[in-house]
Scaffold this motif. Structure first.
Motif, PDB file in Angstrom:
ATOM      1  N   ARG A 167       0.880  -1.152   0.000  1.00  0.00           N
ATOM      2  CA  ARG A 167       0.000   0.000   0.000  1.00  0.00           C
ATOM      3  C   ARG A 167       0.927   1.213   0.000  1.00  0.00           C
ATOM      4  O   ARG A 167       2.020   1.161   0.550  1.00  0.00           O
ATOM      5  N   ILE A 168       0.520   2.267  -0.644  1.00  0.00           N
ATOM      6  CA  ILE A 168       1.376   3.457  -0.641  1.00  0.00           C
ATOM      7  C   ILE A 168       0.582   4.652  -0.138  1.00  0.00           C
ATOM      8  O   ILE A 168      -0.437   5.018  -0.696  1.00  0.00           O
ATOM      9  N   VAL A 169       1.085   5.201   0.951  1.00  0.00           N
ATOM     10  CA  VAL A 169       0.417   6.333   1.591  1.00  0.00           C
ATOM     11  C   VAL A 169       1.392   7.513   1.683  1.00  0.00           C
ATOM     12  O   VAL A 169       2.562   7.321   1.974  1.00  0.00           O
ATOM     13  N   ASN A 177       2.168   2.849   5.084  1.00  0.00           N
ATOM     14  CA  ASN A 177       0.965   3.146   5.855  1.00  0.00           C
ATOM     15  C   ASN A 177       1.071   4.563   6.425  1.00  0.00           C
ATOM     16  O   ASN A 177       2.088   5.238   6.247  1.00  0.00           O
ATOM     17  N   LYS A 178       0.022   4.978   7.114  1.00  0.00           N
ATOM     18  CA  LYS A 178      -0.025   6.355   7.600  1.00  0.00           C
ATOM     19  C   LYS A 178       1.059   6.634   8.635  1.00  0.00           C
ATOM     20  O   LYS A 178       1.667   7.687   8.641  1.00  0.00           O
ATOM     21  N   LEU A 179       1.270   5.657   9.515  1.00  0.00           N
ATOM     22  CA  LEU A 179       2.244   5.849  10.587  1.00  0.00           C
ATOM     23  C   LEU A 179       3.639   6.154  10.032  1.00  0.00           C
ATOM     24  O   LEU A 179       4.298   7.111  10.440  1.00  0.00           O
ATOM     25  N   VAL A 180       4.077   5.331   9.085  1.00  0.00           N
ATOM     26  CA  VAL A 180       5.425   5.515   8.522  1.00  0.00           C
ATOM     27  C   VAL A 180       5.474   6.799   7.686  1.00  0.00           C
ATOM     28  O   VAL A 180       6.453   7.560   7.741  1.00  0.00           O
ATOM     29  N   ALA A 181       4.395   7.072   6.927  1.00  0.00           N
ATOM     30  CA  ALA A 181       4.368   8.284   6.094  1.00  0.00           C
ATOM     31  C   ALA A 181       4.526   9.538   6.950  1.00  0.00           C
ATOM     32  O   ALA A 181       5.270  10.457   6.605  1.00  0.00           O
ATOM     33  N   ILE A 192       9.991   5.827   2.262  1.00  0.00           N
ATOM     34  CA  ILE A 192      10.392   4.618   2.989  1.00  0.00           C
ATOM     35  C   ILE A 192       9.571   3.445   2.445  1.00  0.00           C
ATOM     36  O   ILE A 192       8.379   3.330   2.737  1.00  0.00           O
ATOM     37  N   ALA A 193      10.217   2.605   1.656  1.00  0.00           N
ATOM     38  CA  ALA A 193       9.528   1.425   1.108  1.00  0.00           C
ATOM     39  C   ALA A 193       9.438   0.366   2.215  1.00  0.00           C
ATOM     40  O   ALA A 193      10.186   0.431   3.202  1.00  0.00           O
ATOM     41  N   PRO A 194       8.540  -0.626   2.074  1.00  0.00           N
ATOM     42  CA  PRO A 194       8.335  -1.592   3.165  1.00  0.00           C
ATOM     43  C   PRO A 194       9.629  -2.243   3.667  1.00  0.00           C
ATOM     44  O   PRO A 194       9.829  -2.401   4.869  1.00  0.00           O
ATOM     45  N   GLU A 195      10.529  -2.573   2.738  1.00  0.00           N
ATOM     46  CA  GLU A 195      11.757  -3.246   3.157  1.00  0.00           C
ATOM     47  C   GLU A 195      12.685  -2.332   3.966  1.00  0.00           C
ATOM     48  O   GLU A 195      13.606  -2.815   4.625  1.00  0.00           O
ATOM     49  N   GLY A 196      12.426  -1.018   3.915  1.00  0.00           N
ATOM     50  CA  GLY A 196      13.300  -0.097   4.655  1.00  0.00           C
ATOM     51  C   GLY A 196      12.713   0.373   5.974  1.00  0.00           C
ATOM     52  O   GLY A 196      13.353   1.118   6.713  1.00  0.00           O
ATOM     53  N   VAL A 197      11.487  -0.072   6.282  1.00  0.00           N
ATOM     54  CA  VAL A 197      10.783   0.455   7.462  1.00  0.00           C
ATOM     55  C   VAL A 197      11.560   0.181   8.753  1.00  0.00           C
ATOM     56  O   VAL A 197      11.780   1.075   9.572  1.00  0.00           O
ATOM     57  N   LYS A 198      12.018  -1.056   8.900  1.00  0.00           N
ATOM     58  CA  LYS A 198      12.670  -1.434  10.159  1.00  0.00           C
ATOM     59  C   LYS A 198      13.934  -0.584  10.383  1.00  0.00           C
ATOM     60  O   LYS A 198      14.133  -0.025  11.462  1.00  0.00           O
ATOM     61  N   GLU A 199      14.737  -0.486   9.337  1.00  0.00           N
ATOM     62  CA  GLU A 199      15.995   0.258   9.445  1.00  0.00           C
ATOM     63  C   GLU A 199      15.726   1.742   9.729  1.00  0.00           C
ATOM     64  O   GLU A 199      16.450   2.388  10.483  1.00  0.00           O
ATOM     65  N   PHE A 200      14.659   2.254   9.115  1.00  0.00           N
ATOM     66  CA  PHE A 200      14.312   3.665   9.287  1.00  0.00           C
ATOM     67  C   PHE A 200      13.850   3.961  10.719  1.00  0.00           C
ATOM     68  O   PHE A 200      14.292   4.920  11.361  1.00  0.00           O
TER      69      PHE A 200
END
Ligand code: TTP
Ligand code: MG
Length: 384
Positions: free
Chosen positions: A24-26, A173-177, A192-200
């Motif tokens: 999903r892209i937010v 998602n909204k939280l990361v956006a 921040i693409a899904p694969e980068g969420v944790k590192e971010f």
């Protein structure tokens, strides 16, 4: 800002996770130094000075609080929430503009901003006077690179049409956006693409998460939790015991970059729609209708399967610049006829291209105003 309504402790963990596996892209668009930027807009001469927008309490010229400031003022350490007294002290002997808030004017500018942003979203949610969430999954084919390009076009339009700048965060998602948008300001664009969420998220201070205010942050620090990574590693059951079940689950998920978006997802079906990318950009009606015919057929099958009639037919055309345009028409009677759907979609596309320049890149068809097909149940029972 209050914690969003989206905290939903009824939803089991595994569903939250499963839901987020779908790409999903937010986007979160947040206008830069909004009130102060509005002031600069109507008086460009103050641009180079510190601009301090104030809520004067009326007792004296120095009583009250700072609403916001431009970035020149921020470089002097003057910011939102500070007393006017302190702001004046920090800007002593500096040629600065101290102005009273004019909310009506900011609302007016905000309306113009939102009208532009809305055009770029599949789904739109205004979150404040100067910020909005845009779900752009469909129109970007779920590709983050396309979302980034879309964000650049949007920034260009805001600057070209309204002479305003913003910062944008793009995430799954909204939280990361939201956190991504705060990452770089002003004029930022962080993806921040899904694969980068944790590192971010991992190294960030827990205070960056929505809902973690000063008090909660202090409590977390006392538990040895300073970073989002430490929060993610913390025993979820203990978080529930300490912060209560709702907040415990929320904090645990937030630290993992998981955001609950079920409110919208689980709502009663209000429409059926299909969208497709054309083989090449075009404004040729017969070429567009080849694709639209397929979409109409899919939608009509769905309506029949779900035993639904529709009364409104709509089309969407996404042009080369990714701007989205919709047209719709309400019929006299509810129907599930493919022929009626096709003819009305064709009429709408024809009308749209007569009125609009430019070639379509993607086209879609939608039916709404749904009603349950009448079954024979009533007639049958009336015989008994
Ligand atoms: P923000 O988006 O938080 O702040 P901003 O737009 O001024 O600055 P930036 O996004 O570049 O960091 O808030 C939007 C508006 O809300 C802001 O322009 C003024 C108002 N506001 C207040 O009145 N008081 C406050 O404490 C805050 C934070 C904002
Ligand atoms: Mg802002």
């Amino acid at each position: 800002m209050s914690l969003k309504k989206s905290v939903n402790h009824q939803v089991p963990f595994f569903l939250l996770r499963l839901h987020n596996l779908q790409t999903r892209i937010v986007m979160l668009v947040d206008m830069d130094y909004f009130f102060a930027q509005c002031e600069e807009l109507r008086n460009p001469a103050i641009r180079t000075k510190p601009v301090v927008v104030c809520v004067f309490s009326g007792r004296s010229e120095e009583s009250g609080a700072v609403s916001t400031t431009n970035y020149v003022a921020r470089s002097y350490g003057v910011k939102s929430g500070m007393s006017i007294f302190l702001a004046k002290k920090k800007l002593k002997n500096v040629d600065a503009a101290f102005l009273p808030v004019d909310e009506r004017y900011y609302e007016e500018v905000s309306g113009k901003v939102m009208n532009i942003l809305r055009k770029y979203a599949d789904r739109f949610e205004q979150a404040g006077i100067d910020e909005a969430y845009l779900d752009v999954t469909q129109r970007t084919n779920g590709r983050f690179q396309e979302a980034k390009e879309l964000a650049v076009s949007m920034k260009d339009e805001l600057k070209g049409q309204l002479k305003l700048t913003c910062s944008i965060g793009i995430g799954p998602n909204k939280l990361v956006a939201k956190i991504a948008a705060d990452e770089k300001k002003p004029e930022g664009l962080t993806t921040i693409a899904p694969e980068g969420v944790k590192e971010f998220l991992s190294p960030l201070n827990v205070g960056r998460l929505l809902g973690v205010g000063t008090k909660t942050q202090e409590k977390m620090h006392s538990l040895g939790i300073s970073t989002v990574h430490e929060l993610a590693e913390y025993d979820p059951q203990e978080l529930n015991d300490i912060f209560g079940r709702t907040m415990g689950i929320y904090f645990h998920n937030a630290a993992l970059g998981i955001d609950d978006e079920f409110d919208e997802e689980r709502s009663e079906v209000e429409s059926f729609s299909r969208i497709a990318t054309l083989k090449h950009n075009s404004r040729d009606l017969s070429f567009i209708m080849e694709t639209a015919e397929r979409l109409c057929s899919e939608i009509q099958k769905l309506a029949v399967t779900e035993r639904m009639n529709f009364r409104t037919v709509g089309i969407i055309a996404i042009l080369k610049d990714l701007s989205a345009h919709t047209r719709s028409k309400t019929l006299e009677n509810p129907t599930s006829s493919l022929e009626v759907l096709y003819e009305n979609a064709k009429e709408l596309f024809e009308k749209f291209f007569n009125e609009t320049e430019g070639e379509a890149r993607r086209v879609g068809v939608r039916v709404s105003n749904l009603s349950r097909e009448q079954t024979n149940q009533k007639q049958l029972t009336s015989f008994i």
